[in-house]
Write an enzyme that holds these catalytic residues in place. Structure first.
Site, PDB file in Angstrom:
ATOM      1  N   GLY A 201       0.827  -1.196   0.000  1.00  0.00           N
ATOM      2  CA  GLY A 201       0.000   0.000   0.000  1.00  0.00           C
ATOM      3  C   GLY A 201       0.863   1.247   0.000  1.00  0.00           C
ATOM      4  CB  SER A 202      -0.004   4.776   0.634  1.00  0.00           C
ATOM      5  OG  SER A 202      -0.310   4.846   2.017  1.00  0.00           O
TER       6      SER A 202
ATOM      7  CB  CYS B  94       3.675  -0.155  -7.059  1.00  0.00           C
ATOM      8  SG  CYS B  94       4.059  -1.899  -7.286  1.00  0.00           S
TER       9      CYS B  94
ATOM     10  CD  GLU C 167       4.814  -4.893  -3.712  1.00  0.00           C
ATOM     11  OE1 GLU C 167       3.964  -4.666  -4.608  1.00  0.00           O
ATOM     12  OE2 GLU C 167       5.183  -6.043  -3.400  1.00  0.00           O
TER      13      GLU C 167
ATOM     14  CD  GLU D 176       2.737   5.027  -6.977  1.00  0.00           C
ATOM     15  OE1 GLU D 176       2.777   3.912  -7.509  1.00  0.00           O
ATOM     16  OE2 GLU D 176       2.607   5.200  -5.741  1.00  0.00           O
TER      17      GLU D 176
END
Length: 465
Positions: free
Chosen positions: A214-215, A269, A235, A364
């Site tokens: 996640g973030s 991602c 991650e 991002e």
């Protein structure tokens, strides 16, 4: 009475279903169950039984490809054709995990090479690390669960999984399949819960390992709350820089950049986001990407010819639109897209030379936006690619081997693709971010390794040399 989780289709906002949220007491029961199983070694599942269960689960999944594909596409918004690829990857993921069980081993440690170590035999074994808490993301609702749950079970760990609140049904489907395949009660438990209870879960001292996707903001915050000794794999996201040299083969590169940039509407991602192209080809490359992007069919993810689906929620559509408009007002040239399609979709968008201060350049995007930047000097492009705080996967396109190797060496990334897009991945390779992009390494064999720990045995006997 417990709260309920309502799950909506990201494409048309229709209600898919309602699921119960666990209470603090129910969460405690699940932690106790998992912890008790791990503490009682007579309850551990032998390797051969784990192998048999996973082989059976894979057979069951093979019979439900269409059902699993439609579930993933409906709740996650990834187009049908790509969701089917994800389901097949997930099935193969079980095969990879099953095979890896036989490779979980230690090794001999040399003894007798000093006077103080004579008469000894030493070797290591690998044991399950303990109870695993897995918190997952929405963008690969089935395959991520395989990476975070199947790995734990294959390594011999009880696991408590919280799927993304937007996409819980793929997780539930897999857990039902595991139960049908013979996973004993308590070894794989699911929860839907509040953020507060998620923090309670991962901060509990009975949790031995956290797997989080996640973030960065959430991930690093959760790490700070973990109990002493709890290990983790985090991650997060990245900006996936691509360096394009003048000798790159355009006809081979173009479809790769388009796929890597607009796959799952950019909600990956490692999506292609920032393309640094030599000034001699930058404008042509950007226009060619735009031309291809205009032809992509955007719409209903359940339609078999849709290529770009919705963003996960309407707020994300608004955010991406704001970022694109900010970039344009700051001098970026809009080559295609730049508009919302209703409340849930966004046009595939290509921007040429956004300012380095624009949000699309610094953060991002996690949307269907590809930015192309012209450069005169490769060293300058590499410096810009490395200038952000997050580093995940990157790429370079060139026919020159020396340039490729030098660029791979200089780019700050965990993986650099040569003549391929940044979103390339197979499930047996190492995969993860560095710096702000994460900690630890994913990829099924690597996750299984991190979910075990070494134990050293040393035997002393006068009969040994």
């Amino acid at each position: 009475m417990n709260e309920e989780l309502k799950v909506y289709s990201p494409y048309d906002n229709t209600l898919i279903g309602t699921l119960p949220m666990v209470s603090a007491d129910e969460l405690e029961e699940k932690i106790v169950t998992a912890h008790t199983l791990f503490q009682d070694r007579t309850q551990w599942i032998p390797a051969h039984k784990r192998i048999a269960i996973l082989e059976k689960a894979r057979e069951l999944m093979e019979a439900k490809v269409e059902e699993l594909t439609n579930t993933a596409a409906q709740e996650g918004g990834k187009p049908y054709q790509d969701s089917k690829v994800e389901v097949k990857r997930a099935i193969n993921g079980l095969k990879i995990a099953t095979e890896e069980i036989s490779h979980m081993k230690g090794g001999q440690i040399p003894m007798g090479i000093t006077e103080s170590s004579v008469n000894r035999l030493a070797f290591t074994i690998r044991e399950p690390i303990g109870v695993v808490a897995s918190l997952s993301a929405f963008n690969h609702p089935l395959n991520l669960i395989v990476h975070q749950v199947i790995t734990a079970f294959a390594a011999g760990c009880p696991v408590i999984v919280k799927p993304a609140s937007k996409t819980p049904y793929s997780c539930l489907a897999l857990v039902e399949i595991l139960a049908e395949a013979g996973v004993p009660d308590g070894w794989v438990q699911t929860i839907n819960c509040s953020n507060e209870l998620s923090e309670k879960l991962i901060s509990d001292q009975r949790i031995n390992f956290l797997s989080f996707i996640g973030s960065a903001k959430v991930g690093w915050s959760l790490k700070s709350k973990m109990a002493p000794g709890t290990r983790c794999a985090l991650e997060h996201g990245g900006a996936a820089p691509v360096i394009v040299e003048p000798d790159a083969v355009m006809e081979d590169m173009l479809p790769l950049l388009v796929k890597g940039g607009f796959y799952h509407a950019g909600q990956v991602c490692v999506s292609v986001q920032k393309v640094f192209a030599h000034r001699s080809i930058a404008e042509k490359l950007a226009k060619d990407i735009a031309s291809a992007a205009k032809k992509l069919k955007v719409g209903d993810p359940l339609s078999k010819d849709t290529e770009v689906g919705p963003l996960i929620q309407t707020g994300e559509v608004d955010r991406v639109d704001e970022w694109v408009k900010e970039a344009i007002s700051g001098g970026a040239e809009l080559l295609c897209g730049g508009n919302k399609i209703g409340d849930t979709c966004y046009e595939p968008t290509v921007l040429l030379n956004p300012s380095n201060d624009a949000k699309v350049s610094k953060l991002e995007v996690f949307g269907p936006v590809v930015c192309v930047y012209a450069y005169d000097d490769r060293e300058e492009a590499i410096a810009l690619a490395n200038s952000l705080e997050f580093h995940f996967q990157a790429a370079v396109f060139t026919k020159d081997l020396d340039v490729a190797l030098d660029t791979v060496h200089q780019l700050n990334a965990t993986a650099v693709m040569v003549n391929d897009h940044t979103a390339f991945r197979v499930d047996w390779m190492p995969f993860g971010g560095r710096d702000a992009s994460g900690e630890g390494m994913g990829g099924i064999p690597y996750s299984m390794h991190e979910m075990t720990r070494e134990k050293l045995m040393v035997f002393k006997s006068k009969l040994l040399p």
